[in-house]
Motif scaffolding. Structure first.
Motif, PDB file in Angstrom:
ATOM      1  N   VAL A   1      -0.188  -4.711  10.247  1.00  0.00           N
ATOM      2  CA  VAL A   1      -0.153  -3.297   9.847  1.00  0.00           C
ATOM      3  C   VAL A   1       0.613  -2.436  10.850  1.00  0.00           C
ATOM      4  CG1 VAL A   1      -2.341  -3.524   8.614  1.00  0.00           C
ATOM      5  CG2 VAL A   1      -2.351  -2.657  10.959  1.00  0.00           C
ATOM      6  N   ALA A   2       0.675  -2.884  12.104  1.00  0.00           N
ATOM      7  CA  ALA A   2       1.387  -2.108  13.121  1.00  0.00           C
ATOM      8  C   ALA A   2       2.880  -2.023  12.830  1.00  0.00           C
ATOM      9  CB  ALA A   2       1.158  -2.712  14.502  1.00  0.00           C
ATOM     10  N   ASN A   3       3.394  -2.916  11.987  1.00  0.00           N
ATOM     11  CA  ASN A   3       4.820  -2.922  11.652  1.00  0.00           C
ATOM     12  C   ASN A   3       5.159  -2.026  10.470  1.00  0.00           C
ATOM     13  OD1 ASN A   3       5.654  -4.832  13.640  1.00  0.00           O
ATOM     14  ND2 ASN A   3       4.797  -6.480  12.393  1.00  0.00           N
ATOM     15  N   VAL A   4       4.140  -1.512   9.792  1.00  0.00           N
ATOM     16  CA  VAL A   4       4.394  -0.667   8.615  1.00  0.00           C
ATOM     17  C   VAL A   4       4.940   0.685   9.077  1.00  0.00           C
ATOM     18  CG1 VAL A   4       3.387   0.447   6.600  1.00  0.00           C
ATOM     19  CG2 VAL A   4       2.578  -1.817   7.315  1.00  0.00           C
ATOM     20  N   LYS A   5       6.080   1.068   8.524  1.00  0.00           N
ATOM     21  CA  LYS A   5       6.732   2.330   8.889  1.00  0.00           C
ATOM     22  C   LYS A   5       7.246   3.017   7.630  1.00  0.00           C
ATOM     23  CE  LYS A   5       8.207   0.772  13.487  1.00  0.00           C
ATOM     24  NZ  LYS A   5       7.339  -0.420  13.463  1.00  0.00           N
ATOM     25  N   ALA A   6       7.692   4.247   7.803  1.00  0.00           N
ATOM     26  CA  ALA A   6       8.241   5.001   6.672  1.00  0.00           C
ATOM     27  C   ALA A   6       9.491   5.740   7.117  1.00  0.00           C
ATOM     28  CB  ALA A   6       7.208   5.991   6.148  1.00  0.00           C
ATOM     29  N   ASN A   7      10.410   5.931   6.190  1.00  0.00           N
ATOM     30  CA  ASN A   7      11.558   6.782   6.450  1.00  0.00           C
ATOM     31  C   ASN A   7      11.973   7.477   5.162  1.00  0.00           C
ATOM     32  OD1 ASN A   7      13.249   5.017   4.939  1.00  0.00           O
ATOM     33  ND2 ASN A   7      13.696   3.799   6.764  1.00  0.00           N
TER      34      ASN A   7
ATOM     35  N   TYR B   1      -1.940  -3.826   1.691  1.00  0.00           N
ATOM     36  CA  TYR B   1      -1.430  -2.900   0.684  1.00  0.00           C
ATOM     37  C   TYR B   1      -1.553  -1.489   1.248  1.00  0.00           C
ATOM     38  CZ  TYR B   1      -6.353  -2.079  -0.692  1.00  0.00           C
ATOM     39  OH  TYR B   1      -7.691  -1.764  -0.710  1.00  0.00           O
ATOM     40  N   VAL B   2      -0.814  -0.556   0.656  1.00  0.00           N
ATOM     41  CA  VAL B   2      -0.808   0.808   1.192  1.00  0.00           C
ATOM     42  C   VAL B   2      -1.145   1.825   0.104  1.00  0.00           C
ATOM     43  CG1 VAL B   2       0.903   0.215   2.954  1.00  0.00           C
ATOM     44  CG2 VAL B   2       1.676   1.150   0.761  1.00  0.00           C
ATOM     45  N   LYS B   3      -1.723   2.932   0.547  1.00  0.00           N
ATOM     46  CA  LYS B   3      -1.956   4.088  -0.316  1.00  0.00           C
ATOM     47  C   LYS B   3      -1.184   5.261   0.261  1.00  0.00           C
ATOM     48  CE  LYS B   3      -6.575   2.830  -2.017  1.00  0.00           C
ATOM     49  NZ  LYS B   3      -7.994   3.251  -2.138  1.00  0.00           N
TER      50      LYS B   3
ATOM     51  N   TYR C   1       0.447   0.703  -3.411  1.00  0.00           N
ATOM     52  CA  TYR C   1       1.533  -0.263  -3.504  1.00  0.00           C
ATOM     53  C   TYR C   1       1.135  -1.595  -2.867  1.00  0.00           C
ATOM     54  CZ  TYR C   1       4.288   3.943  -4.462  1.00  0.00           C
ATOM     55  OH  TYR C   1       4.763   5.120  -4.992  1.00  0.00           O
ATOM     56  N   TYR C   2       1.353  -2.668  -3.643  1.00  0.00           N
ATOM     57  CA  TYR C   2       1.154  -4.030  -3.139  1.00  0.00           C
ATOM     58  C   TYR C   2       2.521  -4.668  -2.925  1.00  0.00           C
ATOM     59  CZ  TYR C   2      -3.754  -3.559  -4.495  1.00  0.00           C
ATOM     60  OH  TYR C   2      -5.055  -3.140  -4.603  1.00  0.00           O
TER      61      TYR C   2
ATOM     62  N   SER D   1      -6.318  -3.930   4.450  1.00  0.00           N
ATOM     63  CA  SER D   1      -6.268  -5.392   4.462  1.00  0.00           C
ATOM     64  C   SER D   1      -6.329  -5.922   3.028  1.00  0.00           C
ATOM     65  CB  SER D   1      -7.444  -5.949   5.267  1.00  0.00           C
ATOM     66  OG  SER D   1      -7.551  -7.352   5.074  1.00  0.00           O
ATOM     67  N   ASN D   2      -5.581  -7.008   2.798  1.00  0.00           N
ATOM     68  CA  ASN D   2      -5.603  -7.649   1.483  1.00  0.00           C
ATOM     69  C   ASN D   2      -5.877  -9.151   1.626  1.00  0.00           C
ATOM     70  OD1 ASN D   2      -5.350  -7.497  -1.355  1.00  0.00           O
ATOM     71  ND2 ASN D   2      -3.250  -8.302  -1.250  1.00  0.00           N
ATOM     72  N   LYS D   3      -6.586  -9.507   2.705  1.00  0.00           N
ATOM     73  CA  LYS D   3      -6.911 -10.921   2.917  1.00  0.00           C
ATOM     74  C   LYS D   3      -8.221 -11.043   3.690  1.00  0.00           C
ATOM     75  CE  LYS D   3      -4.506 -13.399   5.729  1.00  0.00           C
ATOM     76  NZ  LYS D   3      -3.470 -14.087   6.529  1.00  0.00           N
TER      77      LYS D   3
END
Length: 252
Positions: free
Chosen positions: A39-45, A90-92, A104-105, A133-135
């Motif tokens: 999750v630490a790698n999830v970013k947005a632009n 997954y993200v909300k 989004y999955y 988390s999805n696992k």
């Protein structure tokens, strides 16, 4: 006293550590660490784009029969991307503009990236991304959350005063702060133009002073300047003569 200091020190460390691990997770510590690394790698632009908005009539270019041709219409908006989504999470995504919330999955992404568009550019919009988390046995637990803000379109950027002042903050097409009133805009751009003129005059004066110093040096040192020129010319001629003589001697 020492005990209180230790407690405060430990509290400061806890507050400074990113909130990645769920406090009461159903997963083991090792599983939590694994998910936290993901999750630490999830970013947005985001990027400003032209979004297709259907057809419209080109009233500035009428056909010979008096009708107006249909043309594609585009409006400015944003492409917003959430990156590095995997099968394990997954993200909300929600914002403070409306009540819409999207989930989004990985199956909704293209190579781990999900992109959606928005035309909402009339105000600053804050987006919040929650990562779950999805696992393992901690499916559905929130492990990470971050926010970002999209800028707003600046109506002042289309004003005539901005044609020659694109570097002025309130002449930029998009800005990341709330806009100001028309009176404030006029006041600030006048101040900017005055400062800009002052800087240009300073540069011009610096250039003039440099040229004037060169002239002054020349007038004060004419003899030295001419002497140096003569020496350079004489040395050049002498060098040329020597080279010619050496070349002739080799030929003979």
């Amino acid at each position: 006293m020492k005990t209180n200091f230790k407690k405060l020190f430990l509290l400061a460390i806890i507050l400074l550590v990113p909130n990645l691990v769920s406090a009461a997770s159903s997963c083991s510590y090792e599983e939590q660490v694994e998910i936290n690394n993901i999750v630490a790698n999830v970013k947005a632009n985001y990027e400003v784009v032209d979004i297709y908005a259907g057809k419209s009539y080109d009233v500035d270019n009428a056909n010979p029969d008096g009708t107006f041709p249909e043309v594609d219409k585009y409006v400015k908006g944003f492409n917003i991307s959430i990156l590095n989504i995997t099968d394990d999470i997954y993200v909300k995504v929600r914002n403070d503009f409306d009540t819409d919330e999207k989930t989004y999955y990985y199956k909704d992404t293209q190579d781990g990236i999900v992109t959606f568009q928005t035309r909402n550019k009339s105000k600053l919009i804050n987006y919040t991304v929650e990562v779950y988390s999805n696992k393992y046995s901690c499916i559905g637990e929130k492990f990470y959350e971050f926010s970002f803000t999209t800028p707003m379109f600046n109506n002042f950027s289309e004003r005539p005063q901005c044609i020659d002042n694109r570097d002025f903050y309130y002449c930029q097409e998009f800005i990341s702060s709330e806009n100001i009133s028309f009176v404030e805009f006029n006041q600030k751009i006048k101040e900017y133009e005055q400062e800009k003129k002052k800087e240009e005059e300073q540069k011009e004066n610096q250039n003039k002073s440099f040229i004037e110093k060169l002239k002054e040096f020349y007038n004060d040192n004419k003899v030295i300047v001419y002497s140096c020129i003569v020496i350079v010319v004489v040395m050049g001629v002498a060098t040329t003569v020597i080279l010619i003589k050496k070349k002739r001697s080799r030929v003979l």
